[in-house]
Design a protein around this motif. Sequence first.
Motif, PDB file in Angstrom:
ATOM      1  N   TYR A 619      16.454  11.291  92.833  1.00 36.51           N
ATOM      2  CA  TYR A 619      15.727  12.504  92.439  1.00 36.51           C
ATOM      3  C   TYR A 619      14.939  12.321  91.152  1.00 36.51           C
ATOM      4  O   TYR A 619      14.010  13.065  90.880  1.00 36.51           O
ATOM      5  N   LYS A 620      15.324  11.323  90.366  1.00 35.11           N
ATOM      6  CA  LYS A 620      14.740  11.161  89.030  1.00 35.11           C
ATOM      7  C   LYS A 620      13.242  10.883  89.113  1.00 35.11           C
ATOM      8  O   LYS A 620      12.803  10.013  89.858  1.00 35.11           O
ATOM      9  N   GLY A 621      12.480  11.640  88.351  1.00 37.59           N
ATOM     10  CA  GLY A 621      11.055  11.362  88.212  1.00 37.59           C
ATOM     11  C   GLY A 621      10.229  11.649  89.431  1.00 37.59           C
ATOM     12  O   GLY A 621       9.096  11.179  89.553  1.00 37.59           O
ATOM     13  N   LYS A 622      10.756  12.428  90.389  1.00 33.93           N
ATOM     14  CA  LYS A 622       9.979  12.732  91.588  1.00 33.93           C
ATOM     15  C   LYS A 622       9.404  14.145  91.539  1.00 33.93           C
ATOM     16  O   LYS A 622       8.867  14.640  92.510  1.00 33.93           O
ATOM     17  N   GLY A 623       9.584  14.825  90.408  1.00 35.08           N
ATOM     18  CA  GLY A 623       9.043  16.176  90.277  1.00 35.08           C
ATOM     19  C   GLY A 623       9.946  17.252  90.863  1.00 35.08           C
ATOM     20  O   GLY A 623       9.566  18.416  90.910  1.00 35.08           O
ATOM     21  N   TRP A 624      11.158  16.888  91.302  1.00 35.29           N
ATOM     22  CA  TRP A 624      12.102  17.887  91.821  1.00 35.29           C
ATOM     23  C   TRP A 624      12.929  18.384  90.645  1.00 35.29           C
ATOM     24  O   TRP A 624      14.109  18.063  90.514  1.00 35.29           O
ATOM     25  N   SER A 625      12.295  19.163  89.796  1.00 35.87           N
ATOM     26  CA  SER A 625      12.909  19.442  88.495  1.00 35.87           C
ATOM     27  C   SER A 625      14.182  20.273  88.633  1.00 35.87           C
ATOM     28  O   SER A 625      15.139  20.064  87.896  1.00 35.87           O
ATOM     29  N   ASP A 646      29.258  10.976  75.060  1.00 27.18           N
ATOM     30  CA  ASP A 646      27.882  10.487  74.884  1.00 27.18           C
ATOM     31  C   ASP A 646      27.072  10.688  76.156  1.00 27.18           C
ATOM     32  O   ASP A 646      25.905  11.084  76.124  1.00 27.18           O
ATOM     33  N   ASN A 647      27.712  10.408  77.306  1.00 29.20           N
ATOM     34  CA  ASN A 647      27.020  10.629  78.582  1.00 29.20           C
ATOM     35  C   ASN A 647      26.706  12.106  78.780  1.00 29.20           C
ATOM     36  O   ASN A 647      25.647  12.471  79.293  1.00 29.20           O
ATOM     37  N   ALA A 648      27.661  12.956  78.385  1.00 24.43           N
ATOM     38  CA  ALA A 648      27.452  14.400  78.547  1.00 24.43           C
ATOM     39  C   ALA A 648      26.262  14.858  77.713  1.00 24.43           C
ATOM     40  O   ALA A 648      25.396  15.590  78.186  1.00 24.43           O
ATOM     41  N   VAL A 649      26.204  14.391  76.465  1.00 26.62           N
ATOM     42  CA  VAL A 649      25.084  14.769  75.585  1.00 26.62           C
ATOM     43  C   VAL A 649      23.771  14.291  76.191  1.00 26.62           C
ATOM     44  O   VAL A 649      22.776  15.019  76.225  1.00 26.62           O
ATOM     45  N   SER A 650      23.782  13.060  76.686  1.00 26.07           N
ATOM     46  CA  SER A 650      22.560  12.496  77.254  1.00 26.07           C
ATOM     47  C   SER A 650      22.087  13.310  78.457  1.00 26.07           C
ATOM     48  O   SER A 650      20.892  13.588  78.610  1.00 26.07           O
ATOM     49  N   ALA A 651      23.026  13.716  79.318  1.00 26.61           N
ATOM     50  CA  ALA A 651      22.644  14.473  80.522  1.00 26.61           C
ATOM     51  C   ALA A 651      22.081  15.840  80.150  1.00 26.61           C
ATOM     52  O   ALA A 651      21.045  16.265  80.664  1.00 26.61           O
ATOM     53  N   PHE A 652      22.760  16.534  79.229  1.00 26.16           N
ATOM     54  CA  PHE A 652      22.260  17.852  78.820  1.00 26.16           C
ATOM     55  C   PHE A 652      20.915  17.720  78.116  1.00 26.16           C
ATOM     56  O   PHE A 652      20.054  18.581  78.220  1.00 26.16           O
ATOM     57  N   ARG A 653      20.760  16.631  77.396  1.00 22.96           N
ATOM     58  CA  ARG A 653      19.490  16.397  76.689  1.00 22.96           C
ATOM     59  C   ARG A 653      18.341  16.291  77.696  1.00 22.96           C
ATOM     60  O   ARG A 653      17.261  16.839  77.490  1.00 22.96           O
ATOM     61  N   HIS A 654      18.610  15.606  78.832  1.00 22.24           N
ATOM     62  CA  HIS A 654      17.564  15.455  79.852  1.00 22.24           C
ATOM     63  C   HIS A 654      17.125  16.805  80.397  1.00 22.24           C
ATOM     64  O   HIS A 654      15.948  17.014  80.686  1.00 22.24           O
ATOM     65  N   ILE A 655      18.084  17.723  80.561  1.00 18.18           N
ATOM     66  CA  ILE A 655      17.717  19.044  81.091  1.00 18.18           C
ATOM     67  C   ILE A 655      16.753  19.732  80.132  1.00 18.18           C
ATOM     68  O   ILE A 655      15.813  20.399  80.546  1.00 18.18           O
ATOM     69  N   LEU A 656      16.991  19.535  78.842  1.00 16.94           N
ATOM     70  CA  LEU A 656      16.211  20.285  77.861  1.00 16.94           C
ATOM     71  C   LEU A 656      14.840  19.682  77.636  1.00 16.94           C
ATOM     72  O   LEU A 656      13.879  20.398  77.364  1.00 16.94           O
ATOM     73  N   ILE A 657      14.730  18.348  77.724  1.00 21.33           N
ATOM     74  CA  ILE A 657      13.449  17.751  77.328  1.00 21.33           C
ATOM     75  C   ILE A 657      12.458  17.711  78.471  1.00 21.33           C
ATOM     76  O   ILE A 657      11.268  17.580  78.240  1.00 21.33           O
ATOM     77  N   ASN A 658      12.906  17.853  79.711  1.00 20.59           N
ATOM     78  CA  ASN A 658      11.931  17.924  80.804  1.00 20.59           C
ATOM     79  C   ASN A 658      11.331  19.317  80.826  1.00 20.59           C
ATOM     80  O   ASN A 658      11.964  20.274  80.408  1.00 20.59           O
ATOM     81  N   GLU A 659      10.101  19.407  81.322  1.00 24.46           N
ATOM     82  CA  GLU A 659       9.458  20.722  81.408  1.00 24.46           C
ATOM     83  C   GLU A 659      10.217  21.542  82.446  1.00 24.46           C
ATOM     84  O   GLU A 659       9.976  21.445  83.638  1.00 24.46           O
ATOM     85  N   SER A 660      11.121  22.375  81.953  1.00 23.58           N
ATOM     86  CA  SER A 660      12.048  23.063  82.854  1.00 23.58           C
ATOM     87  C   SER A 660      11.365  24.235  83.552  1.00 23.58           C
ATOM     88  O   SER A 660      10.599  24.969  82.949  1.00 23.58           O
ATOM     89  N   LYS A 661      11.690  24.384  84.849  1.00 18.88           N
ATOM     90  CA  LYS A 661      11.173  25.528  85.604  1.00 18.88           C
ATOM     91  C   LYS A 661      12.274  26.570  85.807  1.00 18.88           C
ATOM     92  O   LYS A 661      12.136  27.469  86.639  1.00 18.88           O
ATOM     93  N   GLN A 662      13.356  26.436  85.061  1.00 17.62           N
ATOM     94  CA  GLN A 662      14.465  27.382  85.210  1.00 17.62           C
ATOM     95  C   GLN A 662      14.113  28.718  84.565  1.00 17.62           C
ATOM     96  O   GLN A 662      13.190  28.826  83.759  1.00 17.62           O
ATOM     97  N   SER A 663      14.910  29.716  84.908  1.00 15.27           N
ATOM     98  CA  SER A 663      14.729  31.026  84.274  1.00 15.27           C
ATOM     99  C   SER A 663      15.216  30.947  82.834  1.00 15.27           C
ATOM    100  O   SER A 663      15.935  30.031  82.436  1.00 15.27           O
ATOM    101  N   ALA A 664      14.823  31.976  82.076  1.00 12.54           N
ATOM    102  CA  ALA A 664      15.199  31.996  80.653  1.00 12.54           C
ATOM    103  C   ALA A 664      16.717  32.014  80.499  1.00 12.54           C
ATOM    104  O   ALA A 664      17.280  31.328  79.645  1.00 12.54           O
ATOM    105  N   ALA A 665      17.381  32.808  81.356  1.00 13.85           N
ATOM    106  CA  ALA A 665      18.846  32.897  81.245  1.00 13.85           C
ATOM    107  C   ALA A 665      19.493  31.540  81.494  1.00 13.85           C
ATOM    108  O   ALA A 665      20.396  31.119  80.778  1.00 13.85           O
ATOM    109  N   GLN A 666      18.997  30.834  82.504  1.00 15.47           N
ATOM    110  CA  GLN A 666      19.573  29.529  82.835  1.00 15.47           C
ATOM    111  C   GLN A 666      19.313  28.543  81.712  1.00 15.47           C
ATOM    112  O   GLN A 666      20.193  27.761  81.338  1.00 15.47           O
TER     113      GLN A 666
END
Length: 1463
Positions: A619-625, A646-666
């Motif tokens: 799924y990585k980098g295919k635009g399926w955000s 460290d892995n947990a921080v890295s994973a959560f970091r990825h969610i935040l730095i990609n242009e997220s299409k999630q709702s504000a609450a999420q």
Amino acid sequence: MAQCVQSVQELIPDSFVPCVAALCSEEAERLTRLNHLSFAELLKPFSRLTSEVHMRDPNNQLHIIKNLKIAVSNIITQPPQPGAIRKLLNDVVSGSQPAEGLVANVITAGDYDLNISDRSIKASVPWYSNWKDTLMELKESSLYTATTPWFESYRETFLQSMPASDHEFLNHYLACMLVASSSEAEPVEQFSKLSQEQHRIQHNNDYSYPKWFIPNTLKYYVLLHDVSAGDEQRAESIYEEMKQKYGTQGCYLLKINSRTSNRASDEQIPDPWSQYLQKNSIQNQESYEDGPCTITSNKNSDSNLLSLDGLDNEVKDGLPNNFRAHPLQLDSSSDPSNSIDGPDHVKPASSLNETKKANTGIIHGACLTLTDHDRIRQFIQEFTFRGLLPHIEKTIRQLNDQLISRKGLSRSLFSATKKWFSGSKVPEKGINELKNTSGLLYPPEAPELQIRKMADLCFLVQHYDLAYSCYHTAKKDFLNDQAMLYAAGALEMAAVSAFLHPGAPRPYPAHYMDTAIQTYRDICKNMVLAERCVLLSAEILKSQSKYSEAAALLIRLTSEDSDLRSALLLEQAAHCFINMKSPMVRKYAFHMILAGHRFSKAGQKKHALRCYCQAMQVYKGKGWSLAEDHINFTIGRQSYTLRQLDNAVSAFRHILINESKQSAAQQGAFLREYLYVYKNVRQLSPDGSLPQLPLPYINSSATRVFFGHDRRPADGEKQAATHISLDQEYDYESSQQWRELEEQVVALVNKGVIPSGFHPTQYCLNSYSDNSRFPLAVVEEPITVEMAFRNPLKVPLLLTDLSLLWKFQPKDFSGEDNEEVKELVTSEPEMIGTEVISEFLINSEESKVARLKLFPHHIGELHILGIVYNLGTIQGSMTIDGIGALPGCHTGNHSLSMSVRGRQDLEIQGPRLNNTKEEKTSIKYGPDRRLDPIITEEMPLLEVFFIHFPTGLLCGEIRKAYVEFVNVSKCPLTGLKVVSKRPEFFTFGGNTAVLTPLSPSASENCSAYKTVVTDSTSECTALTSSASSVDFGIGTGSQPEVIPVPLPDTVLLPGASVQLPMWLRGPDEEGVHEINFLFYYESVQRQPKIRHRILRHTAVICTSRSLNVRATVCRSNSLEDEEGRGGNMLVFVDVENVNTSEAGVKEFHIVQVSSSSKHWKLQKSVNLSENKDAKLASREKGKFCFKAIRCKEKEVAAQSSEKYTFADIIFGNEQIISSASPCADFFYRSLSSELKKPPARPSVHTEKQSVEDAVRLIQKCSEVDLNIVVLWKAYIVEDSKQLILEGQHHVILRTIGKEAFSYPQKQEPPEMELLKFFRPENTTVSSRPSVEQLSNLIKTSLHYPESFNHPFHQKSLCLVPVTLLLSNCSKADVDVIVDLRHKTTSPEALEIHGSFTWLGQTQYKLQLKSEEIHTLQLKACFVHTGVYNLGTPRVFAKLSDQVTVFETSQQNSMPALIIINNV
């Protein structure tokens, strides 16, 4: 499916093996316990036969059995509990993890490269049957994948731990080993007891478990002898006795324990038991307790085992886990131990890898030597050859005989027999009762079961052909009776037998398996049997490369009743998709996600994390955000639960730095999760270096650095210089203008040459400035860094305690480097002061800049590394849907819910280099050093304030303002200069400014001019004065743009301030004008790094229209003047009031017209109007005429070439001294801007030089350098008060007869011409003087009486003497031809000229010397009275020394009229 270590041909025979029970006396169990093993465990590693075995089938054909294995287990009288089996399977799976640190295998599937880390690899190509060969062929094969050892362990344990059931006999006991010790008092008696015990267990109705294959179970008597402690002779004699009693085929003497355990350290004996004991067999979970001996249960009780995570079982995950209903949601309970009653929710406490840890000190088989190993192996061989196989062969024959005899019976009779046997009614075959028929039970003696028994026996000894035919027969009978459970079992084994038959006469009947699975699952509701079917069938399909069918089968059995099973099957289905001929990568990933979710629900956190990580690669980098967000979020949570922070921080970091299409609450939930996990990481290592934070984004290239203090705001009439600030946008054109101004003044200071090391001063560095050099900052002057932040989330971010991170290397004045690096912001505030912003809020999806200051207190090298801050979010009224509040949050308006301290580095990429060939062919970037300033020693700092500075002026209006210069530093400054592109706009006054006192009325009216009261006698005549342009800074070779500021003593001391007057003149064009001033100054002490400093100011002036002045000059025809020399001129000045009434101007008064020239001066006004005071109301035009004369020769000679004569003609009663400031200043400024226009270049060709000189001489005749200054006053009514504005306009007269203007003329665009596509011939056209210029070569003048009386009646001819004056205006000799003949004789010409003739010579040839005046006496002859025009002589002129005749008619502009009267 992932590839397995065993092929399916090895797997199935190993899963279905003859089962043998073991019953031991206490003494015998004690002997084996010396090795930390039970008797059954002792035999386990040796239970596979090393050689082929032969037996005869019922047809007396020889049948070969290969790799036969037997399963020996202790008798357990209770069936294993489902909960215990689930716990065991759970432990098996959690104990088998991928090996860490191994090189990941890359599967290339389509466009994807998948990393799957694993212990072992096997090619999934079905035509490689041998596992070892495939490893050799691995490099050639592109279709390879990783194994899943946890699945294999699960499958093996699952098949081994299946409880025995009545409808099949595969795992019923065929034989029983009765084991006693030779050291017992009465071993034979002990055997009798054990035999009775076995008989009681098998035939007593109290025991429904275990299950026995046939009533007549084979009993095999084993005498255990301890070699190291026992009496061998006694053992031998007992064995002889046993042989007598039980026969040589039915007993065995097994000698073990050839050494004592304390000698274990002498030699190392291999331990083949450990691998089997880790697979914690279900038979050891519960022991048989009623018999004469007690078999100890599994050695490890749960109490001494560690938990899976290294956490207490009661510890919750620490993360909110209450998502709403989503298909991939995590379980609502974050702790599996809360729901043990559920199918798979077993505590993951006794995981097998932890069991290993608990067992590490135990050595199995410590008393056994290799000889003992061989004896045990020999014992198994003997037991199988002499005991088990003959027993099986005999049983098959008996069953076969029954089957043959049954076939001879008629069907009806057999049905009756069956009814009699079963004692129960055969159910109807109604469709409604179909589902209930699974409850039909046959008695053990039922003929159908005998067929099934025979089939199972044949299957166990690998006689698959006979087994298939028996299963097929049984299947038909069971289906006829609607005994669905029995039928499904027969179908299942028939399909497997058909597949395993070596000749393979028939294809694999997959539909048998499908029917069996459907029956087990839907009718019998037995998921365990359905699962066994699926596991076997999927392996068979996989071996035939039918991956699609295998995947469908595996997915069909996923259900809600067992998360662990569903997870494993989904994972295998995913591997099927990836192993297809054209891999279905996205299906693989999706099913891995489903598997990971089910693993998570089953409490298998590590496997769940692994599945999600493998799916992430797809799924990585295919635009399926959204999919990426879900996976990253789950990976983060699972990693956190497993304390992989460290892995947990890295994973959560990825969610935040990609242009997220999630709702504000999420997004808010994701951010808080990240902060929470991050905080835990920081608590574990509070002293570590600050980590990088992902939010907010920083646009590094947009970082701007400003050196210096902030600009002061305007204070009343005091307005500070605009200078440079971060609020100004970058403009390339203006920056170039400032650079040119600075270069001009630097060149002037350095004697016209710009120094080689000069770089323009840069106070503000940005992405457009040249940042290749280290910028220079001055100690004690702040450095402001502006950073552009962007919040990509829909939730606000709150940054607190925001400050810059820097390191500083102080430099001593001695030049020795002090390598003391200050990393921390808080330390050493005496070196560098750091500004801290306590709160900085960035709203959702907002871009915002922050400005942070540093205050350097020491010289040295500063490096700005980045920023440090606490990242948090606002805990407001916003509720997060589906995600509960985190621990440690507190609410409140604008309060920080949770924050973590971190940093972000500022790394700015320099410009791409593109100069050399190497740089052009590769991608190289230059340095960007805007964040690495060098702090230099103290420098003076100038502040400039403008007082009463106007924003609006009339064109040409003069206004007086004041400038204040303040030195705010601790160093004196000197060499203050100001440079501007518009020097005609302002002046500080010339050197004469101090000498001229203000007149009383001037000070009364606040006039900007110096005035003198005049007496009325001198009206309309000129008052002359003179001034040198050097006094006004307009010397030869000087740069008029650079103006030194007249500071007293030329030095401004620290803290001192000076106010100077400044006169301003409104530009001649109306509109808005931006006028740039650049103030340049130096330090009294020369500094090595910074030579000078600058201060910028941009004045914005709006001008409105006032007067238009246009003037022409022409030669006067009169030849008399005071000196008796010719050369008078008339100056006509037109003044028009073009002011629109918006400015409130009532009228303009022309108060004075002055001239300024080196050679000419205005003499008097020849205005004939009575009105002395020249007023112009709106849109009025006034015309003035003045007589101009040459300055006296001696005056001109006495003056230097830079001396100008000023002549004032006054229309009022006050003379404005035009040669003083500010009138002369602005005049000289306008003159210098006019003189700046490039002169005509001299020609290079020598042969044409004479022609050029001649042209130049002719041109000079028509040139005049007379400048007119019109001074005016305007009366304005503003707020019922009358104000007087003053101003002046300049007209520069260069050419006789050509009109000049005070305002710049708009150039008319040339008309479009057609393009000419031919090459012009390269001929240089010699420049010819224009007709106007030639006509000014000779000045002609006729002298005659205006009227002449003649008595025509007396004399018919009237002769009038006329004098023709010829004046040479040039400096060269001129040949002149005077032609008196009339040009034409047409009637029109006669009418014009009148009929008169010239008498005498009709043509004169003369030569006039330089500026010579020649007189010709002519006579005109008239025959009638009338008015005649005498201006008919034509004069031709050429330069004497020129071959080329530049002849032209010297036409007289004015008609010469004469009146002839008759008396």
